[in-house]
Each structure stands twice: as structure tokens, then as C-alpha cells.
Design a protein around this motif. Sequence first.
Motif, PDB file in Angstrom:
ATOM      1  N   ALA A  85      -3.143   6.562 -14.380  1.00  0.00           N
ATOM      2  CA  ALA A  85      -2.862   7.175 -13.089  1.00  0.00           C
ATOM      3  C   ALA A  85      -1.569   6.619 -12.511  1.00  0.00           C
ATOM      4  CB  ALA A  85      -4.015   6.910 -12.128  1.00  0.00           C
ATOM      5  N   LEU A  86      -0.879   7.452 -11.774  1.00  0.00           N
ATOM      6  CA  LEU A  86       0.341   7.010 -11.114  1.00  0.00           C
ATOM      7  C   LEU A  86      -0.005   6.132  -9.922  1.00  0.00           C
ATOM      8  CD1 LEU A  86       2.342  10.347 -11.135  1.00  0.00           C
ATOM      9  CD2 LEU A  86       2.669   8.384 -12.623  1.00  0.00           C
ATOM     10  N   LEU A  87       0.822   5.153  -9.682  1.00  0.00           N
ATOM     11  CA  LEU A  87       0.633   4.269  -8.536  1.00  0.00           C
ATOM     12  C   LEU A  87       1.241   4.901  -7.300  1.00  0.00           C
ATOM     13  CD1 LEU A  87       1.658   0.841 -10.123  1.00  0.00           C
ATOM     14  CD2 LEU A  87      -0.646   1.691  -9.733  1.00  0.00           C
ATOM     15  N   SER A  88       0.605   4.657  -6.160  1.00  0.00           N
ATOM     16  CA  SER A  88       1.207   5.092  -4.900  1.00  0.00           C
ATOM     17  C   SER A  88       2.442   4.238  -4.649  1.00  0.00           C
ATOM     18  CB  SER A  88       0.208   4.926  -3.756  1.00  0.00           C
ATOM     19  OG  SER A  88       0.023   3.553  -3.465  1.00  0.00           O
ATOM     20  N   SER A  89       3.267   4.668  -3.703  1.00  0.00           N
ATOM     21  CA  SER A  89       4.476   3.896  -3.402  1.00  0.00           C
ATOM     22  C   SER A  89       4.118   2.512  -2.884  1.00  0.00           C
ATOM     23  CB  SER A  89       5.354   4.632  -2.394  1.00  0.00           C
ATOM     24  OG  SER A  89       4.647   4.851  -1.194  1.00  0.00           O
ATOM     25  N   MET A  90       3.016   2.430  -2.114  1.00  0.00           N
ATOM     26  CA  MET A  90       2.578   1.128  -1.613  1.00  0.00           C
ATOM     27  C   MET A  90       2.155   0.239  -2.775  1.00  0.00           C
ATOM     28  SD  MET A  90      -0.290  -0.925  -0.880  1.00  0.00           S
ATOM     29  CE  MET A  90      -1.529   0.278  -1.221  1.00  0.00           C
ATOM     30  N   GLU A  91       1.392   0.786  -3.702  1.00  0.00           N
ATOM     31  CA  GLU A  91       0.925  -0.004  -4.851  1.00  0.00           C
ATOM     32  C   GLU A  91       2.098  -0.438  -5.719  1.00  0.00           C
ATOM     33  OE1 GLU A  91      -3.460   2.044  -5.430  1.00  0.00           O
ATOM     34  OE2 GLU A  91      -1.701   3.003  -6.309  1.00  0.00           O
ATOM     35  N   ASP A 142       3.928  -6.319  -8.811  1.00  0.00           N
ATOM     36  CA  ASP A 142       4.256  -7.625  -9.384  1.00  0.00           C
ATOM     37  C   ASP A 142       4.343  -8.726  -8.334  1.00  0.00           C
ATOM     38  OD1 ASP A 142       4.444  -6.676 -12.037  1.00  0.00           O
ATOM     39  OD2 ASP A 142       6.484  -5.965 -11.668  1.00  0.00           O
ATOM     40  N   ALA A 143       3.934  -8.429  -7.115  1.00  0.00           N
ATOM     41  CA  ALA A 143       4.022  -9.410  -6.029  1.00  0.00           C
ATOM     42  C   ALA A 143       2.938 -10.474  -6.191  1.00  0.00           C
ATOM     43  CB  ALA A 143       3.864  -8.707  -4.689  1.00  0.00           C
ATOM     44  N   PHE A 183      -2.893  -8.752  -1.265  1.00  0.00           N
ATOM     45  CA  PHE A 183      -3.998  -8.692  -0.314  1.00  0.00           C
ATOM     46  C   PHE A 183      -3.526  -8.199   1.047  1.00  0.00           C
ATOM     47  CE2 PHE A 183      -6.658 -12.184  -2.518  1.00  0.00           C
ATOM     48  CZ  PHE A 183      -7.556 -11.269  -3.042  1.00  0.00           C
ATOM     49  N   GLU A 184      -2.440  -8.778   1.529  1.00  0.00           N
ATOM     50  CA  GLU A 184      -1.963  -8.463   2.868  1.00  0.00           C
ATOM     51  C   GLU A 184      -1.465  -7.026   2.984  1.00  0.00           C
ATOM     52  OE1 GLU A 184       0.623 -11.796   3.657  1.00  0.00           O
ATOM     53  OE2 GLU A 184      -1.091 -13.061   4.205  1.00  0.00           O
ATOM     54  N   VAL A 185      -0.822  -6.526   1.940  1.00  0.00           N
ATOM     55  CA  VAL A 185      -0.357  -5.138   1.965  1.00  0.00           C
ATOM     56  C   VAL A 185      -1.554  -4.189   1.982  1.00  0.00           C
ATOM     57  CG1 VAL A 185       0.799  -3.353   0.586  1.00  0.00           C
ATOM     58  CG2 VAL A 185       1.920  -5.551   0.980  1.00  0.00           C
ATOM     59  N   PHE A 186      -2.569  -4.458   1.164  1.00  0.00           N
ATOM     60  CA  PHE A 186      -3.750  -3.601   1.149  1.00  0.00           C
ATOM     61  C   PHE A 186      -4.522  -3.701   2.470  1.00  0.00           C
ATOM     62  CE2 PHE A 186      -2.784  -3.142  -3.247  1.00  0.00           C
ATOM     63  CZ  PHE A 186      -3.429  -1.999  -3.684  1.00  0.00           C
ATOM     64  N   LEU A 187      -4.635  -4.905   3.028  1.00  0.00           N
ATOM     65  CA  LEU A 187      -5.274  -5.052   4.338  1.00  0.00           C
ATOM     66  C   LEU A 187      -4.546  -4.227   5.394  1.00  0.00           C
ATOM     67  CD1 LEU A 187      -6.162  -8.847   4.634  1.00  0.00           C
ATOM     68  CD2 LEU A 187      -7.740  -6.939   4.899  1.00  0.00           C
ATOM     69  N   ASP A 188      -3.241  -4.341   5.419  1.00  0.00           N
ATOM     70  CA  ASP A 188      -2.467  -3.617   6.427  1.00  0.00           C
ATOM     71  C   ASP A 188      -2.557  -2.101   6.235  1.00  0.00           C
ATOM     72  OD1 ASP A 188      -1.741  -5.797   7.938  1.00  0.00           O
ATOM     73  OD2 ASP A 188       0.219  -6.037   6.969  1.00  0.00           O
ATOM     74  N   GLU A 189      -2.642  -1.642   4.991  1.00  0.00           N
ATOM     75  CA  GLU A 189      -2.802  -0.212   4.744  1.00  0.00           C
ATOM     76  C   GLU A 189      -4.128   0.282   5.331  1.00  0.00           C
ATOM     77  OE1 GLU A 189      -2.502   2.872   1.030  1.00  0.00           O
ATOM     78  OE2 GLU A 189      -3.654   1.043   0.701  1.00  0.00           O
TER      79      GLU A 189
END
Length: 164
Positions: A2-8, A13-14, A20-26
Motif C-alpha cells: 500500500a502507498l503511504l500517506s504524506s504524513m506517514e 525513517d524518523a 509517535f508524536e506525529v501520529f498522536l497529533d494527526e
Amino acid sequence: MALLSSMESAVWDAPLREQFEVFLDEHRAALHDCLDGLTEEQARRPLVASKTTLLGLVKHATFVEKVWFDEAIKCRSRSEIGIPDTPDESFDLDDGDTIASVQRAHREACAASRQAAADQALDDLVLGNRRGPLPLRWVYLHMLRELAQHCGHADILREQLLQA
């Protein structure tokens, strides 16, 4: 694959903490934004037998932020923070609760949560939770689970409101 979203893609590679913080904020943003474009009546409208309304969900999410980042990390009591004793009470709406006031409180709680966790490492123990000492990593995972669940609730409620 599957293609990754732009956020993912941005955090693929972070370091784990940043992921965690990016997914929490989303998830925080999705829940906050579930009220956008609704009337005050729609935001308060009960569609299920429980206390769950869209406005109540965002108010509850604010409570959850304060429980996990103010109570658990900063070791402040719920009475000191000014939040209810139980999660069930956190869905209760006051006459003064509006979309704007609840969204503002949610944004402020999320900002305070980021600040409370900023100096913590993922394996640092937070000491103020009723379960006892827990690593910040567990808090982040729990928050992701909680927010994902409530985003799902919000999607369904919003769909029902907009189709009515």
C-alpha cells in the motif's frame, strides 16, 4: 504494498519518538476538526444511548490529555487540574460549552501535553498515574489507542448528523 500517506512518508525513517508524536497529533487534529462546520445543536445532539456526542467526545479528549500528561507526568491531582474524577463525567456538557470553547480547550490541552512530555524519554517512567509507574512509551501507545477509538466514534456520529 500500500502507498503511504504524506504524513506517514514524512516520518517513515524518523526516530520512534517523532513517529509517535506525529501520529498522536494527526489523531488529535482529526478529533478536534470533527466539529468543524457543525451547528451548536448538531455538536450537542445525542445519537446514541450513552452520553456520547461530538462535542462531548472532544471535551472527553481534553480530559484524557490532562489525565495522561498533567496528572501522570506532572503528578498533579485531578482536583488541582480542575477535571472530573471519572471519564464518564468528562462527557458532561455545561451550558457554556460551545464548539469554539471546547476546541480551544482541546488545543490548549494538547499544547500542554506536548510541553509536559518534551523533556521525557520514551523509557522514562511517569509516576502520577493511578496504575503506578509507566514508561512514557506506554502513555503514547495508550493515547493513540484512545484517540483512534474516539476518532472512529466521531466519524460515525458526524456521518449520521450530516446525512440527517
